[in-house]
Design a protein around this motif. Structure first.
Motif, PDB file in Angstrom:
ATOM      1  N   GLU A 154       0.883  -1.416   0.104  1.00 49.37           N
ATOM      2  CA  GLU A 154       0.403   0.187  -0.007  1.00 49.37           C
ATOM      3  C   GLU A 154       1.177   0.960  -0.412  1.00 49.37           C
ATOM      4  O   GLU A 154       0.963   2.463  -0.952  1.00 49.37           O
ATOM      5  CB  GLU A 154      -0.412   0.217   1.569  1.00 49.37           C
ATOM      6  CG  GLU A 154      -1.787  -0.871   0.917  1.00 49.37           C
ATOM      7  CD  GLU A 154      -2.966  -0.521   0.444  1.00 49.37           C
ATOM      8  OE1 GLU A 154      -3.509   0.653   0.162  1.00 49.37           O
ATOM      9  OE2 GLU A 154      -4.384  -1.559   0.079  1.00 49.37           O
ATOM     10  N   LYS A 186      -5.125 -13.437  -3.482  1.00 49.40           N
ATOM     11  CA  LYS A 186      -4.965 -12.553  -3.063  1.00 49.40           C
ATOM     12  C   LYS A 186      -3.933 -11.272  -3.067  1.00 49.40           C
ATOM     13  O   LYS A 186      -3.900  -9.493  -3.243  1.00 49.40           O
ATOM     14  CB  LYS A 186      -6.060 -12.437  -1.416  1.00 49.40           C
ATOM     15  CG  LYS A 186      -7.182 -12.818  -1.158  1.00 49.40           C
ATOM     16  CD  LYS A 186      -7.760 -12.819   0.127  1.00 49.40           C
ATOM     17  CE  LYS A 186      -8.497 -13.355   0.377  1.00 49.40           C
ATOM     18  NZ  LYS A 186      -9.263 -14.127   1.941  1.00 49.40           N
ATOM     19  N   ALA A 199      -4.339 -10.099  -6.751  1.00 48.75           N
ATOM     20  CA  ALA A 199      -5.255  -9.558  -7.343  1.00 48.75           C
ATOM     21  C   ALA A 199      -4.734  -7.747  -6.122  1.00 48.75           C
ATOM     22  O   ALA A 199      -4.468  -6.692  -7.434  1.00 48.75           O
ATOM     23  CB  ALA A 199      -6.525  -9.260  -7.003  1.00 48.75           C
ATOM     24  N   HIS A 200      -4.296  -7.755  -5.445  1.00 44.93           N
ATOM     25  CA  HIS A 200      -3.634  -6.367  -4.631  1.00 44.93           C
ATOM     26  C   HIS A 200      -2.852  -6.050  -4.872  1.00 44.93           C
ATOM     27  O   HIS A 200      -2.720  -4.775  -5.567  1.00 44.93           O
ATOM     28  CB  HIS A 200      -3.589  -7.237  -2.791  1.00 44.93           C
ATOM     29  CG  HIS A 200      -2.891  -5.926  -2.364  1.00 44.93           C
ATOM     30  ND1 HIS A 200      -1.744  -5.513  -1.736  1.00 44.93           N
ATOM     31  CD2 HIS A 200      -4.042  -4.882  -2.164  1.00 44.93           C
ATOM     32  CE1 HIS A 200      -1.836  -3.705  -1.452  1.00 44.93           C
ATOM     33  NE2 HIS A 200      -2.920  -3.863  -1.324  1.00 44.93           N
ATOM     34  N   LEU A 203      -1.755  -5.872  -8.434  1.00 42.49           N
ATOM     35  CA  LEU A 203      -2.067  -4.919  -9.809  1.00 42.49           C
ATOM     36  C   LEU A 203      -3.082  -4.028  -9.286  1.00 42.49           C
ATOM     37  O   LEU A 203      -2.554  -3.616 -10.203  1.00 42.49           O
ATOM     38  CB  LEU A 203      -3.105  -6.616  -9.898  1.00 42.49           C
ATOM     39  CG  LEU A 203      -2.060  -7.856 -10.605  1.00 42.49           C
ATOM     40  CD1 LEU A 203      -2.924  -8.579 -11.643  1.00 42.49           C
ATOM     41  CD2 LEU A 203      -1.068  -7.188 -12.085  1.00 42.49           C
ATOM     42  N   GLN A 204      -4.013  -3.962  -8.178  1.00 45.91           N
ATOM     43  CA  GLN A 204      -4.902  -3.383  -7.767  1.00 45.91           C
ATOM     44  C   GLN A 204      -3.952  -2.018  -7.893  1.00 45.91           C
ATOM     45  O   GLN A 204      -4.181   0.012  -8.267  1.00 45.91           O
ATOM     46  CB  GLN A 204      -5.626  -3.703  -6.824  1.00 45.91           C
ATOM     47  CG  GLN A 204      -6.601  -2.538  -6.805  1.00 45.91           C
ATOM     48  CD  GLN A 204      -6.501  -1.242  -6.195  1.00 45.91           C
ATOM     49  OE1 GLN A 204      -5.595  -1.881  -4.773  1.00 45.91           O
ATOM     50  NE2 GLN A 204      -6.877  -0.233  -6.030  1.00 45.91           N
ATOM     51  N   VAL A 205      -3.185  -2.253  -6.687  1.00 44.91           N
ATOM     52  CA  VAL A 205      -2.187  -1.123  -6.388  1.00 44.91           C
ATOM     53  C   VAL A 205      -1.562  -0.313  -7.409  1.00 44.91           C
ATOM     54  O   VAL A 205      -1.590   0.824  -7.225  1.00 44.91           O
ATOM     55  CB  VAL A 205      -1.455  -1.812  -5.127  1.00 44.91           C
ATOM     56  CG1 VAL A 205      -0.041  -0.356  -4.581  1.00 44.91           C
ATOM     57  CG2 VAL A 205      -1.934  -1.614  -3.571  1.00 44.91           C
ATOM     58  N   GLU A 258      -2.161   0.233 -10.329  1.00 42.42           N
ATOM     59  CA  GLU A 258      -3.258  -0.044 -11.646  1.00 42.42           C
ATOM     60  C   GLU A 258      -2.445  -0.686 -12.831  1.00 42.42           C
ATOM     61  O   GLU A 258      -2.887  -0.645 -14.016  1.00 42.42           O
ATOM     62  CB  GLU A 258      -2.626   1.693 -12.079  1.00 42.42           C
ATOM     63  CG  GLU A 258      -3.362   2.731 -10.681  1.00 42.42           C
ATOM     64  CD  GLU A 258      -3.622   4.052 -11.525  1.00 42.42           C
ATOM     65  OE1 GLU A 258      -2.970   4.589 -11.898  1.00 42.42           O
ATOM     66  OE2 GLU A 258      -3.527   4.402 -10.026  1.00 42.42           O
ATOM     67  N   ALA A 310      -3.834  -3.914 -12.834  1.00 40.98           N
ATOM     68  CA  ALA A 310      -4.822  -4.831 -12.906  1.00 40.98           C
ATOM     69  C   ALA A 310      -6.017  -5.078 -13.833  1.00 40.98           C
ATOM     70  O   ALA A 310      -6.128  -5.777 -15.569  1.00 40.98           O
ATOM     71  CB  ALA A 310      -5.764  -4.683 -11.825  1.00 40.98           C
ATOM     72  N   GLN A 311      -5.733  -3.669 -14.792  1.00 42.60           N
ATOM     73  CA  GLN A 311      -6.931  -3.666 -16.268  1.00 42.60           C
ATOM     74  C   GLN A 311      -6.275  -4.043 -17.181  1.00 42.60           C
ATOM     75  O   GLN A 311      -7.739  -4.539 -18.374  1.00 42.60           O
ATOM     76  CB  GLN A 311      -6.997  -1.939 -16.462  1.00 42.60           C
ATOM     77  CG  GLN A 311      -5.693  -1.768 -16.764  1.00 42.60           C
ATOM     78  CD  GLN A 311      -5.599   0.418 -16.641  1.00 42.60           C
ATOM     79  OE1 GLN A 311      -6.714   0.900 -17.483  1.00 42.60           O
ATOM     80  NE2 GLN A 311      -4.566   1.135 -16.333  1.00 42.60           N
TER      81      GLN A 311
END
Length: 219
Positions: free
Chosen positions: A90, A119, A122-123, A125-127, A129, A131-132
């Motif tokens: 994070e 998990k 996913a985290h 790739l999301q942090v 950016e 994941a898209q």
């Protein structure tokens, strides 16, 4: 710059499989920072830890640390570790330089194939950016209970994506991942930003993502 493009043909690769840690995201230092923070008995440097354990399954790393330091980790150590890493991600996780520009430019199908649990994937790739770019095309060794250096994860990902092994190229940073990709019968690009290594059949070394971009985009 040495010719890393020799004996490669971008047209034969219709699917590109990316590892996560150290390949898509700059996470290796954060991962091993967590080990050092949670296991005060560890005396070796972070660099030494990365060199020894890069790309290995979490359980195998813990077993080796326990054996070498005569320790027994608590039953909830994996939960503690994952929570600690999540906090570090994070605050400081970044994509590998060149990756945010490369992914949207690729015409090939792409996916992630990693030893990390779902998990964490996913985290991360999301942090960052990223994941898209992958959608649901994210595959974890935990899903099939088989970890690199076994080839199973890459073969599983290729099958789910609808491609034969020879149609796939793998982007990896760890020797463990390289071994798995070669065993799967796929072209492997070994990302080693600190040093160049000798190219071998089915294996091309790259030291930055600009090289990979030139190869995969045919530029």
């Amino acid at each position: 710059m040495p010719d890393t493009h020799q004996k490669t043909n971008t047209m034969q690769w219709e699917c590109i499989l990316f590892d996560l840690d150290g390949t898509l995201v700059d996470s290796e230092k954060l991962n091993f920072q967590a080990y050092a923070a949670l296991i005060p008995e560890i005396t070796e440097s972070q660099v030494s830890l990365i060199e020894r354990y890069e790309g290995m399954q979490f359980a195998a790393v813990v077993r080796d640390i326990e054996q070498r330091y005569s320790l027994t980790m608590p039953d909830d150590f994996e939960t503690l570790f994952r929570d600690h890493v999540r906090g570090l991600f994070e605050d400081g996780l970044r994509p590998i330089a060149g990756i945010p520009e490369l992914l949207p430019a690729l015409s090939q199908q792409i996916c992630v194939a990693s030893n990390a649990p779902p998990k964490k994937l996913a985290h991360a790739l999301q942090v960052t950016e990223l994941a898209q770019h992958f959608g649901d095309n994210v595959f974890s060794a935990y899903d099939i209970n088989a970890w690199k250096p076994k080839p199973d994860l890459f073969l599983h990902a290729a099958e789910k994506m609808g491609f034969a092994p020879e149609q796939c190229a793998v982007i990896e940073d760890s020797p463990t991942g390289v071994e798995a990709a070669i065993a799967a019968g796929m072209q492997v690009f070994h990302y080693t930003p600190k040093q160049r290594r000798e190219n071998k059949p089915g294996y091309v070394n790259i030291v930055d993502m600009a090289e990979l971009s030139e190869i995969l985009l045919g530029r």
